[in-house]
Design a protein around this motif. Structure first.
Motif, PDB file in Angstrom:
ATOM      1  N   UNK A   1      48.539  54.840  26.969  1.00 53.46           N
ATOM      2  CA  UNK A   1      49.633  55.767  27.984  1.00 53.46           C
ATOM      3  C   UNK A   1      50.695  54.965  28.708  1.00 53.46           C
ATOM      4  N   UNK A   2      50.618  54.421  29.228  1.00 52.43           N
ATOM      5  CA  UNK A   2      51.403  53.794  29.575  1.00 52.43           C
ATOM      6  C   UNK A   2      51.924  52.025  28.619  1.00 52.43           C
ATOM      7  N   UNK A   3      51.667  52.019  27.617  1.00 54.68           N
ATOM      8  CA  UNK A   3      52.382  51.521  26.511  1.00 54.68           C
ATOM      9  C   UNK A   3      51.494  49.750  26.236  1.00 54.68           C
ATOM     10  N   UNK A   4      50.690  49.373  26.684  1.00 50.32           N
ATOM     11  CA  UNK A   4      49.832  47.924  26.588  1.00 50.32           C
ATOM     12  C   UNK A   4      49.532  48.194  25.824  1.00 50.32           C
ATOM     13  N   UNK A   5      48.802  48.572  24.934  1.00 54.52           N
ATOM     14  CA  UNK A   5      47.871  49.020  23.433  1.00 54.52           C
ATOM     15  C   UNK A   5      48.842  49.861  22.933  1.00 54.52           C
ATOM     16  N   UNK A   6      49.507  50.642  21.232  1.00 56.62           N
ATOM     17  CA  UNK A   6      49.226  51.432  20.835  1.00 56.62           C
ATOM     18  C   UNK A   6      48.177  52.460  20.409  1.00 56.62           C
ATOM     19  N   UNK A   7      48.981  53.617  20.287  1.00 51.43           N
ATOM     20  CA  UNK A   7      48.136  54.714  19.599  1.00 51.43           C
ATOM     21  C   UNK A   7      46.460  54.243  18.546  1.00 51.43           C
ATOM     22  N   UNK A   8      47.407  53.826  17.762  1.00 48.81           N
ATOM     23  CA  UNK A   8      46.613  53.313  16.728  1.00 48.81           C
ATOM     24  C   UNK A   8      45.188  52.503  17.298  1.00 48.81           C
ATOM     25  N   UNK A   9      46.013  51.584  17.836  1.00 45.45           N
ATOM     26  CA  UNK A   9      44.743  50.237  18.387  1.00 45.45           C
ATOM     27  C   UNK A   9      43.720  51.050  19.294  1.00 45.45           C
ATOM     28  N   UNK A  10      44.397  51.926  20.626  1.00 46.48           N
ATOM     29  CA  UNK A  10      43.550  51.975  21.253  1.00 46.48           C
ATOM     30  C   UNK A  10      42.230  53.345  20.514  1.00 46.48           C
ATOM     31  N   UNK A  11      43.418  54.035  19.755  1.00 45.37           N
ATOM     32  CA  UNK A  11      41.521  54.648  18.492  1.00 45.37           C
ATOM     33  C   UNK A  11      41.166  53.958  18.074  1.00 45.37           C
TER      34      UNK A  11
END
Length: 91
Positions: A50-60
Motif C-alpha cells: 500500500x505504501x509502494x515499498x513493495x509492488x503488489x505482485x511481490x507482496x502477494x
C-alpha cells in the motif's frame, strides 16, 4: 532478521528467503506465537504494498511464501482420468 543476517532490503526479498524464514520460525516458536507472527508479517507485506515499498505482485508472492500449505501442487500432476488412460491404453 532479513536485513541483519541476509543483508537484504525489502526490494531484494525473495519468496524463497521468506519461505525459509517461516520454516525456521515454525520450528522455533510456539504454535500460537507462530500463527500470530505470520499474520502480522502478512499484514506488514500488505502495508508495504500500500505504501509502494513493495509492488503488489511481490507482496502477494511473499505472503504466499509464508503460507506454504496454500501452495498449489507442483511437478507432474496428472488427473485421475489421464492416469486411468495410461494404465489401460485403447488398442
Amino acid at each position: 532478521m532479513m536485513y541483519q543476517q541476509a543483508v537484504e532490503s525489502p526490494s531484494e526479498w525473495t519468496p524463497q528467503a521468506w519461505g525459509s524464514f517461516v520454516t525456521w520460525l515454525k520450528t522455533n516458536e510456539e504454535p500460537d506465537n507462530y500463527q500470530n507472527i505470520v499474520l502480522t508479517l502478512s499484514s506488514l507485506m500488505q502495508l508495504m504494498a500500500d505504501e509502494d515499498v513493495l509492488t503488489a505482485a511481490r507482496a502477494q508472492q511473499l505472503v504466499a511464501a509464508m503460507h506454504p500449505q496454500s501452495f498449489p501442487a507442483s511437478g507432474n500432476v496428472v488427473s485421475l482420468a489421464d492416469r486411468r488412460k495410461q494404465r489401460h491404453p485403447k488398442k
